[in-house]
Motif scaffolding. Structure first.
Motif, mmCIF file in Angstrom:
data_model
loop_
_atom_site.group_PDB
_atom_site.id
_atom_site.type_symbol
_atom_site.label_atom_id
_atom_site.label_comp_id
_atom_site.label_asym_id
_atom_site.label_seq_id
_atom_site.Cartn_x
_atom_site.Cartn_y
_atom_site.Cartn_z
ATOM 1 N N SER A 16 0.819 -1.203 0.000
ATOM 2 C CA SER A 16 0.000 0.000 0.000
ATOM 3 C C SER A 16 0.862 1.266 0.000
ATOM 4 O O SER A 16 0.556 2.241 -0.695
ATOM 5 N N ILE A 17 1.938 1.235 0.771
ATOM 6 C CA ILE A 17 2.865 2.378 0.774
ATOM 7 C C ILE A 17 3.477 2.548 -0.628
ATOM 8 O O ILE A 17 3.595 3.666 -1.134
ATOM 9 N N ALA A 18 3.847 1.412 -1.242
ATOM 10 C CA ALA A 18 4.407 1.459 -2.598
ATOM 11 C C ALA A 18 3.377 2.000 -3.579
ATOM 12 O O ALA A 18 3.709 2.780 -4.484
ATOM 13 N N TYR A 19 2.120 1.624 -3.411
ATOM 14 C CA TYR A 19 1.041 2.115 -4.278
ATOM 15 C C TYR A 19 0.899 3.630 -4.170
ATOM 16 O O TYR A 19 0.694 4.318 -5.174
ATOM 17 N N VAL A 20 0.975 4.139 -2.956
ATOM 18 C CA VAL A 20 0.857 5.593 -2.760
ATOM 19 C C VAL A 20 1.989 6.313 -3.488
ATOM 20 O O VAL A 20 1.762 7.289 -4.217
ATOM 21 N N LEU A 21 3.209 5.836 -3.323
ATOM 22 C CA LEU A 21 4.376 6.478 -3.935
ATOM 23 C C LEU A 21 4.352 6.356 -5.460
ATOM 24 O O LEU A 21 4.552 7.342 -6.177
ATOM 25 N N VAL A 22 4.086 5.133 -5.962
ATOM 26 C CA VAL A 22 4.049 4.913 -7.409
ATOM 27 C C VAL A 22 2.870 5.643 -8.039
ATOM 28 O O VAL A 22 2.997 6.235 -9.122
ATOM 29 N N GLY A 23 1.729 5.615 -7.374
ATOM 30 C CA GLY A 23 0.548 6.302 -7.898
ATOM 31 C C GLY A 23 0.768 7.797 -8.014
ATOM 32 O O GLY A 23 0.399 8.420 -9.016
ATOM 33 N N LEU A 24 1.407 8.388 -7.001
ATOM 34 C CA LEU A 24 1.677 9.826 -7.024
ATOM 35 C C LEU A 24 2.691 10.173 -8.110
ATOM 36 O O LEU A 24 2.462 11.069 -8.930
ATOM 37 N N ALA A 25 3.817 9.460 -8.131
ATOM 38 C CA ALA A 25 4.864 9.731 -9.120
ATOM 39 C C ALA A 25 4.389 9.430 -10.542
ATOM 40 O O ALA A 25 4.612 10.224 -11.467
ATOM 41 N N GLY A 26 3.735 8.286 -10.720
ATOM 42 C CA GLY A 26 3.248 7.911 -12.050
ATOM 43 C C GLY A 26 2.173 8.839 -12.561
ATOM 44 O O GLY A 26 2.142 9.172 -13.747
ATOM 45 N N GLY A 27 1.278 9.259 -11.672
ATOM 46 C CA GLY A 27 0.220 10.184 -12.079
ATOM 47 C C GLY A 27 0.783 11.508 -12.554
ATOM 48 O O GLY A 27 0.347 12.065 -13.570
ATOM 49 N N ILE A 28 1.765 12.035 -11.824
ATOM 50 C CA ILE A 28 2.399 13.300 -12.219
ATOM 51 C C ILE A 28 3.134 13.135 -13.549
ATOM 52 O O ILE A 28 3.005 13.976 -14.454
ATOM 53 N N ALA A 29 3.902 12.040 -13.688
ATOM 54 C CA ALA A 29 4.685 11.810 -14.905
ATOM 55 C C ALA A 29 3.793 11.655 -16.137
ATOM 56 O O ALA A 29 4.043 12.272 -17.183
ATOM 57 N N SER A 30 2.758 10.845 -16.028
ATOM 58 C CA SER A 30 1.862 10.636 -17.175
ATOM 59 C C SER A 30 1.060 11.893 -17.483
ATOM 60 O O SER A 30 0.776 12.187 -18.650
ATOM 61 N N GLY A 31 0.708 12.663 -16.451
ATOM 62 C CA GLY A 31 0.019 13.929 -16.673
ATOM 63 C C GLY A 31 0.888 14.923 -17.425
ATOM 64 O O GLY A 31 0.423 15.617 -18.338
ATOM 65 N N VAL A 32 2.154 14.981 -17.047
ATOM 66 C CA VAL A 32 3.109 15.859 -17.745
ATOM 67 C C VAL A 32 3.280 15.397 -19.189
ATOM 68 O O VAL A 32 3.343 16.227 -20.113
ATOM 69 N N PHE A 33 3.338 14.070 -19.408
ATOM 70 C CA PHE A 33 3.464 13.532 -20.762
ATOM 71 C C PHE A 33 2.286 13.981 -21.633
ATOM 72 O O PHE A 33 2.470 14.416 -22.769
ATOM 73 N N ILE A 34 1.071 13.857 -21.099
ATOM 74 C CA ILE A 34 -0.122 14.252 -21.856
ATOM 75 C C ILE A 34 -0.081 15.742 -22.175
ATOM 76 O O ILE A 34 -0.403 16.167 -23.298
ATOM 77 N N GLY A 71 -4.013 7.208 -10.500
ATOM 78 C CA GLY A 71 -4.866 7.829 -9.487
ATOM 79 C C GLY A 71 -5.571 6.790 -8.639
ATOM 80 O O GLY A 71 -5.684 6.933 -7.410
ATOM 81 N N ALA A 72 -6.035 5.724 -9.295
ATOM 82 C CA ALA A 72 -6.687 4.632 -8.565
ATOM 83 C C ALA A 72 -5.687 3.942 -7.639
ATOM 84 O O ALA A 72 -6.039 3.515 -6.528
ATOM 85 N N MET A 73 -4.432 3.825 -8.092
ATOM 86 C CA MET A 73 -3.397 3.243 -7.236
ATOM 87 C C MET A 73 -3.186 4.087 -5.985
ATOM 88 O O MET A 73 -3.006 3.547 -4.879
ATOM 89 N N LEU A 74 -3.193 5.405 -6.153
ATOM 90 C CA LEU A 74 -3.010 6.310 -5.017
ATOM 91 C C LEU A 74 -4.122 6.105 -3.987
ATOM 92 O O LEU A 74 -3.864 5.988 -2.782
ATOM 93 N N ILE A 75 -5.361 6.037 -4.481
ATOM 94 C CA ILE A 75 -6.512 5.824 -3.586
ATOM 95 C C ILE A 75 -6.424 4.454 -2.922
ATOM 96 O O ILE A 75 -6.634 4.310 -1.715
ATOM 97 N N ALA A 76 -6.092 3.429 -3.737
ATOM 98 C CA ALA A 76 -5.981 2.070 -3.204
ATOM 99 C C ALA A 76 -4.893 1.992 -2.136
ATOM 100 O O ALA A 76 -5.032 1.280 -1.144
ATOM 101 N N GLY A 77 -3.809 2.733 -2.351
ATOM 102 C CA GLY A 77 -2.729 2.738 -1.367
ATOM 103 C C GLY A 77 -3.182 3.294 -0.029
ATOM 104 O O GLY A 77 -2.883 2.726 1.033
ATOM 105 N N PHE A 78 -3.931 4.406 -0.071
ATOM 106 C CA PHE A 78 -4.440 4.997 1.170
ATOM 107 C C PHE A 78 -5.449 4.073 1.848
ATOM 108 O O PHE A 78 -5.440 3.907 3.071
ATOM 109 N N VAL A 79 -6.325 3.457 1.025
ATOM 110 C CA VAL A 79 -7.314 2.525 1.579
ATOM 111 C C VAL A 79 -6.602 1.333 2.225
ATOM 112 O O VAL A 79 -6.960 0.895 3.323
ATOM 113 N N GLY A 80 -5.573 0.815 1.544
ATOM 114 C CA GLY A 80 -4.846 -0.327 2.083
ATOM 115 C C GLY A 80 -4.129 0.002 3.375
ATOM 116 O O GLY A 80 -4.169 -0.778 4.336
ATOM 117 N N CYS A 81 -3.465 1.177 3.415
ATOM 118 C CA CYS A 81 -2.770 1.591 4.637
ATOM 119 C C CYS A 81 -3.756 1.737 5.789
ATOM 120 O O CYS A 81 -3.484 1.328 6.926
#
Length: 265
Positions: A16-34, A71-81
């Motif tokens: 869940s901690i990994a999901y929060v970190l990956v979700g945040l970093a991946g969301g920002i990176a893919s958003g910048v790409f778009i 974004g779903a990973m970020l939410i899932a990470g918080f829910v899991g934690c």
């Protein structure tokens, strides 16, 4: 059983901690790409000139799905934690976590499939667009191709050939074989001087030994292949991990304390 549940609980907390970190970093990176993909004039110009707007839009849709999945990973990470931080696990919260894990699996799978389907179309679109630019390169008097003036086309082609160390669409020969207006106006030259290692050297574009010989379409194709390969691997790994998480969450939901309502925290 108690030991197994404790190990699963520790696994979920780390995941869940990994999901929060990956979700945040991946969301920002893919958003910048778009953002870059949609606002960069050169990219739009390429796809507009090659009539590949549909492919351009499909890449945006695929990356939009990836962004939503992060974004779903970020939410899932918080829910899991939150769920695993409780002393007594809540079945409802585990079900919510399983739902998000399934959603993430489906979204990444859909994005990877969509990118794979349009991968070749993307490469072909880039090649066609570069050839259109090559034809426009030799126009005189500020002639306009689409919405792009000759000076802008020249700057784009020259910059691409120098920065990517390439020449023409499929090689320096393509400047002649495509019958470009530049080749007609410069019969003694093999390609523009931007194809040279040192463009400032006199007559460098008449000596193959002083020129880049690889086609720009191949260079762009290699870059896109590397990018897509990374996306495929990341997407497949996350989809697999999310599937495992969903199955594990479903199992824990069936064996957890059923009390406490539906509040995760």
């Amino acid at each position: 059983m108690a030991c197994a549940l404790s190990c699963l609980r520790a696994f979920f907390i780390i995941l869940s901690i990994a999901y929060v970190l990956v979700g945040l970093a991946g969301g920002i990176a893919s958003g910048v790409f778009i953002y870059i993909w949609q606002t960069t004039t050169e990219i739009k110009q390429l796809f507009e000139l090659s009539n590949s707007q549909e492919t351009f839009n499909h890449v945006v849709i695929a990356m939009g799905i990836v962004t939503a999945a992060f974004g779903a990973m970020l939410i899932a990470g918080f829910v899991g934690c939150c769920a695993m931080g409780r002393r007594h696990h809540n079945q409802c919260c585990q079900d919510v976590l399983a739902f998000f894990a399934l959603l993430i699996t489906l979204m990444f799978t859909a994005a990877v499939i969509l990118l794979a389907v349009f991968r070749n179309k993307l490469h072909n679109g880039v090649e066609t667009a570069f050839e259109v630019n090559m034809h426009a390169y030799g126009n005189v008097g500020g002639a306009v191709i689409g919405d792009v003036a000759d000076s802008a086309v020249r700057a784009y082609v020259d910059t691409t050939q120098q920065s990517q160390k390439c020449c023409g669409s499929t090689g320096f020969e393509s400047w002649k074989t495509l019958g470009t207006s530049w080749a007609t106006a410069n019969p003694m030259d093999l390609a523009p001087t931007s194809c040279c290692f040192r463009p400032e050297d006199a007559l460098c574009n008449r000596n193959v030994a002083q020129m880049y010989t690889r086609g720009c379409s191949s260079v762009v194709g290699d870059i896109s292949s590397e990018v897509f390969t990374v996306i495929y691997i990341v997407g497949a790994v996350i989809a697999l991990v999310s599937l495992i998480e969903m199955l594990t969450a479903c199992y824990m939901a069936r064996t957890s304390n059923k009390g406490g309502g539906c509040c995760c925290c």
